[in-house]
Design an enzyme around this catalytic site. Structure first.
Site, PDB file in Angstrom:
ATOM      1  N   TYR A 194      15.972  29.749   9.714  1.00 45.58           N
ATOM      2  CA  TYR A 194      14.530  30.339   9.995  1.00 45.58           C
ATOM      3  C   TYR A 194      14.266  30.254  11.520  1.00 45.58           C
ATOM      4  O   TYR A 194      14.649  29.462  12.154  1.00 45.58           O
ATOM      5  CB  TYR A 194      13.375  29.623   9.385  1.00 45.58           C
ATOM      6  CG  TYR A 194      13.231  29.985   7.935  1.00 45.58           C
ATOM      7  CD1 TYR A 194      12.919  31.176   7.418  1.00 45.58           C
ATOM      8  CD2 TYR A 194      13.426  28.928   7.047  1.00 45.58           C
ATOM      9  CE1 TYR A 194      12.651  31.504   5.990  1.00 45.58           C
ATOM     10  CE2 TYR A 194      13.374  29.022   5.673  1.00 45.58           C
ATOM     11  CZ  TYR A 194      12.907  30.328   5.349  1.00 45.58           C
ATOM     12  OH  TYR A 194      12.887  30.463   3.973  1.00 45.58           O
ATOM     13  N   LYS A 197       0.836  -1.181   0.041  1.00 43.83           N
ATOM     14  CA  LYS A 197       0.146  -0.142   0.013  1.00 43.83           C
ATOM     15  C   LYS A 197       0.879   1.316   0.137  1.00 43.83           C
ATOM     16  O   LYS A 197       2.081   1.199   0.384  1.00 43.83           O
ATOM     17  CB  LYS A 197      -0.935  -0.058   1.147  1.00 43.83           C
ATOM     18  CG  LYS A 197      -0.101  -0.040   2.605  1.00 43.83           C
ATOM     19  CD  LYS A 197      -1.047  -0.355   3.762  1.00 43.83           C
ATOM     20  CE  LYS A 197      -0.023  -0.303   4.969  1.00 43.83           C
ATOM     21  NZ  LYS A 197      -0.748  -0.829   6.163  1.00 43.83           N
TER      22      LYS A 197
HETATM   23  C1  LIG Z   1      -0.231  -1.849   6.930  1.00 41.09           C
HETATM   24  C2  LIG Z   1      -0.912  -3.177   7.093  1.00 41.09           C
HETATM   25  C3  LIG Z   1       0.101  -4.235   7.298  1.00 41.09           C
HETATM   26  C4  LIG Z   1       1.620  -4.255   7.278  1.00 41.09           C
HETATM   27  O1  LIG Z   1       1.995  -3.674   8.336  1.00 41.09           O
HETATM   28  P1  LIG Z   1       3.547  -3.536   8.734  1.00 41.09           P
HETATM   29  O2  LIG Z   1       3.516  -3.171  10.288  1.00 41.09           O
HETATM   30  O3  LIG Z   1       4.262  -2.423   7.985  1.00 41.09           O
HETATM   31  O4  LIG Z   1       4.365  -4.881   8.762  1.00 41.09           O
HETATM   32  C5  LIG Z   1      -0.560  -5.689   7.488  1.00 41.09           C
HETATM   33  N1  LIG Z   1      -1.849  -5.405   7.700  1.00 41.09           N
HETATM   34  C6  LIG Z   1      -2.731  -4.571   7.431  1.00 41.09           C
HETATM   35  C7  LIG Z   1      -3.980  -4.700   7.564  1.00 41.09           C
HETATM   36  C8  LIG Z   1      -2.242  -3.322   7.217  1.00 41.09           C
HETATM   37  O5  LIG Z   1      -2.749  -2.136   6.897  1.00 41.09           O
END
Ligand SMILES: *Cc1c(COP(=O)(O)O)cnc(C)c1O
Length: 360
Positions: free
Chosen positions: A255, A35
């Protein structure tokens, strides 16, 4: 040198992390979370390599990510699970792209069944076991089992849940979620079962079920939100020095004049800033790696620039590259110094840096 910043993706390290996670999961299926464009690394690139390493199921969040990943994978028969599930109006596109929706609520179950009418379509059922984010409540899943003869157009291939505190192995919620998930899994004995993310894999065999879904530890983040010797660096961000200067005692840098030199200080101005994904909050704790040492960021991070203390460092000259994130400055450490996590740091790295892909 024409590019002043460089993002190197080491796909061999990605493959090595995949192998480490697969072994830690006792050989259980590894279904990578790709994702958010594989946490900013590039979902097509990552999925392509992980397919070569044997991964056959991938998780995306958004429909657009699923459609893009299907296109990137071409005719490879990958299973793509869509975590957003069946949002209003999305069913035809989900089907056209050959995605398997993760059904997160009873209305989503009804919507996918209605869309499937007359055929049988695959679906993953998400049961919430204590995170209270997405997913059916356990009681709803129990009701659903009794109603499956009505929901006859659904083929529940898999039941999944997600851990809220896996990176804290002693947190009592882990065991509670495991127990609830075992109940949910027993409701659908013929489906495959999946609970663990990266950190969940390291909670032990009870958490592995049929499939694990790592994201961050494939991409170089430690499972406990800290650097881990088993996990290799995948992402290296470097940026070059544009200029060095000597700041007299009593003068400020950047800044807001938040840093004042208490001594004569030689600094390097580096071509990277928050527009590249270095958090503005990296000041005052953040460091970069250069010429064998961690060196403090001085003053606020600007959009395109930051200042680094290079007092007594002769190697600091225009054109020299400093490591912002990489093998000598682990992702988790850089994230912690900026008050954030490896997840947020990675997903915020912007496309401005030149991308270099390392692969065997
Ligand atoms: C993002 C996600 C993962 C992966 O999690 P990590 O902590 O990056 O290994 C697994 N399952 C779901 C439902 C997620 O949203």
């Amino acid at each position: 040198m024409t590019q002043t910043s460089r993002l190197t993706l080491d796909l061999d390290a990605l493959a090595a992390n995949h192998a480490v996670l697969k072994a830690a999961a006792g050989g259980t299926e590894i279904a990578p979370a790709v994702k958010a464009d594989a946490y900013g690394l590039g979902a097509g690139l990552v999925a392509d390599r992980l397919w070569a390493e044997g991964a056959r199921t991938f998780y995306v969040a958004r429909l657009s990510e699923g459609v893009a990943l299907r296109r990137a994978l071409g005719d490879r028969s990958a299973t793509i699970h869509l975590l957003d599930g069946v949002t209003p109006g999305s069913a035809p596109t989900i089907e056209a792209a050959g995605l398997v929706p993760v059904l997160n609520s009873l209305p989503q179950v009804e919507a996918w069944n209605a869309h499937a009418r007359g055929r049988t379509l695959d679906a993953v059922l998400h049961v919430d076991t204590g995170m209270n984010r997405l997913g059916l409540r356990l009681e709803e899943a129990q009701v659903l089992v009794g109603a499956m003869d009505r929901l006859k157009f659904l083929n529940i291939t898999q039941v999944m849940s997600h851990l809220a505190c896996a990176s804290e192995p002693d947190h009592p919620l882990n065991a509670r979620q495991l127990a609830r998930f075992a109940e949910a899994a027993a409701l659908f004995p013929n489906a495959r079962h999946s609970l663990a993310n990266s950190a969940g894999i390291f909670l032990g065999g009870d958490y592995h079920f049929d499939q694990c879904r790592p994201g961050i530890s494939l991409y170089g983040g430690g499972p406990l939100d800290a650097p881990d010797a088993r996990i290799k660096t995948v992402v290296t961000l470097e940026a070059s020095i544009l200029q060095t200067r000597v700041v007299p005692r009593g003068e400020s840098i950047g800044y807001g004049a938040t840093f004042t030199a208490t001594d004569t200080t030689r600094i390097a101005i580096v071509a990277v800033g928050y527009a590249d994904g270095v958090p503005r909050a990296a000041h005052p704790k953040g460091k970069v790696w250069f010429d064998g040492a961690r060196r403090p960021i001085l003053g606020r991070v600007s959009m395109d620039l930051l200042a680094v203390d290079v007092t007594d460092c002769d190697a600091a000259r225009p054109g020299a590259m400093m490591q912002i994130i990489g093998p000598d400055l682990p992702l988790d450490e850089a994230a912690a110094a900026a008050g954030t996590t490896a997840y947020e740091l990675l997903t915020r790295i912007a496309p401005r840096a030149e991308r270099v892909v390392k692969s065997r």
